[in-house]
Design a protein around this motif. Structure first.
Motif, short mmCIF file in Angstrom:
data_model
loop_
_atom_site.label_atom_id
_atom_site.label_comp_id
_atom_site.label_asym_id
_atom_site.label_seq_id
_atom_site.Cartn_x
_atom_site.Cartn_y
_atom_site.Cartn_z
N GLU A 1 -9.23 0.90 11.95
CA GLU A 1 -7.94 0.61 11.29
C GLU A 1 -7.26 1.90 10.83
OE1 GLU A 1 -8.30 -2.20 8.09
OE2 GLU A 1 -9.33 -3.68 9.36
N LEU A 2 -8.05 2.81 10.25
CA LEU A 2 -7.49 4.09 9.77
C LEU A 2 -6.99 4.94 10.94
CD1 LEU A 2 -9.93 5.07 6.89
CD2 LEU A 2 -7.55 4.34 6.70
N ARG A 3 -7.72 4.93 12.05
CA ARG A 3 -7.27 5.69 13.22
C ARG A 3 -5.96 5.12 13.75
NH1 ARG A 3 -13.00 5.40 14.97
NH2 ARG A 3 -13.94 7.34 14.26
N ALA A 4 -5.88 3.78 13.79
CA ALA A 4 -4.64 3.14 14.25
C ALA A 4 -3.49 3.47 13.31
CB ALA A 4 -4.85 1.62 14.34
N GLU A 5 -3.77 3.46 11.99
CA GLU A 5 -2.72 3.80 11.01
C GLU A 5 -2.31 5.26 11.16
OE1 GLU A 5 -1.93 3.71 6.20
OE2 GLU A 5 -3.78 2.82 6.98
N LEU A 6 -3.27 6.13 11.41
CA LEU A 6 -2.99 7.55 11.62
C LEU A 6 -2.07 7.75 12.81
CD1 LEU A 6 -3.59 10.52 10.84
CD2 LEU A 6 -5.55 10.41 12.37
N VAL A 7 -2.39 7.09 13.93
CA VAL A 7 -1.55 7.19 15.13
C VAL A 7 -0.15 6.66 14.83
CG1 VAL A 7 -1.23 6.27 17.47
CG2 VAL A 7 -3.48 7.10 16.75
N GLN A 8 -0.07 5.54 14.11
CA GLN A 8 1.23 4.95 13.77
C GLN A 8 2.04 5.91 12.89
OE1 GLN A 8 0.98 1.23 11.67
NE2 GLN A 8 3.21 0.99 11.60
N LEU A 9 1.39 6.52 11.90
CA LEU A 9 2.09 7.47 11.03
C LEU A 9 2.59 8.68 11.81
CD1 LEU A 9 -0.06 7.46 7.77
CD2 LEU A 9 2.31 6.73 8.00
N GLN B 1 0.84 -1.20 0.00
CA GLN B 1 0.00 0.00 0.00
C GLN B 1 0.87 1.25 0.00
OE1 GLN B 1 -2.44 -0.38 3.48
NE2 GLN B 1 -4.28 -0.72 2.24
N ALA B 2 1.90 1.27 0.85
CA ALA B 2 2.79 2.42 0.94
C ALA B 2 3.51 2.62 -0.38
CB ALA B 2 3.80 2.24 2.07
N GLN B 3 3.97 1.53 -1.01
CA GLN B 3 4.66 1.63 -2.29
C GLN B 3 3.72 2.23 -3.33
OE1 GLN B 3 7.81 1.08 -2.65
NE2 GLN B 3 7.93 1.37 -4.85
N GLY B 4 2.47 1.80 -3.33
CA GLY B 4 1.48 2.34 -4.25
C GLY B 4 1.25 3.82 -4.03
N LEU B 5 1.25 4.23 -2.77
CA LEU B 5 1.07 5.65 -2.46
C LEU B 5 2.24 6.47 -2.95
CD1 LEU B 5 -0.41 5.50 1.15
CD2 LEU B 5 -1.60 6.10 -0.95
#
Length: 176
Positions: free
Chosen positions: A38-46, A4-8
């Motif tokens: 999941e998006l909130r967790a990804e946001l916190v991780q980022l 996903q990150a590579q695609g972004l």
């Protein structure tokens, strides 16, 4: 996740219209509660990763400064080195060499021209000196009203200068 990150990273940047559309769109109604979590967790991780990267960058910059200090490098030395390198690079360009050659040639021409002008002026003064000496020796010239007026002005100026220097010398003597 890495895919996903590579695609972004490979995607094209958003255009102004696209950004406006994304900002005004309400995606929350399209997402399930699980996807939102999941998006909130990804946001916190980022955000955590960004904070960590900033801290690492700050530490690396401090370490860089320490190494430069140990090597005796400071901003002034770096500026001098950069300037010297840039000056050297500029001097080796074809444009600089041609300009230098042209200006050098122009300087030589100007020097020769000034020399010729100086010689011509000296010659004219020499001719005038001869002409004045020759004219002064002639009685008719000495008795002319123009010469008499000139002679009187020179005498007045000389007298004024003598008086001025006498007064100055007197003032200096009385001040001591």
């Amino acid at each position: 996740m890495e895919a996903q990150a590579q695609g972004l990273l490979e995607s094209e940047p958003l255009q102004g219209r696209d950004e406006d559309a994304v900002a005004s769109a309400d995606f929350s109604s399209m997402l399930s509660e699980e996807e939102k979590e999941e998006l909130r967790a990804e946001l916190v991780q980022l955000e955590d990763e960004i904070t960590t990267l900033r801290q690492v960058l700050s530490a690396k910059e401090r370490h860089l400064v320490e190494i430069k200090q140990k090597l005796g490098m400071n901003l002034m030395n770096e500026l001098k080195q950069n300037f010297s390198k840039s000056w050297h690079d500029m001097q080796t360009t074809t444009a600089y060499k041609k300009t230098h050659e042209t200006l050098s040639h122009a300087g030589q021409k100007a020097t020769a021209a000034f020399s010729n002008v100086g010689t011509a002026i000296s010659k004219k003064f020499g001719d005038m000196r001869y002409s004045i000496r020759h004219s002064i020796s002639m009685p008719a010239m000495r008795n002319s009203p123009t010469f008499k007026s000139f002679e009187e002005r020179v005498e007045t100026t000389v007298t004024s200068l003598k008086v001025f220097f006498r007064r100055r010398k007197y003032r200096e003597a009385t001040e001591e």
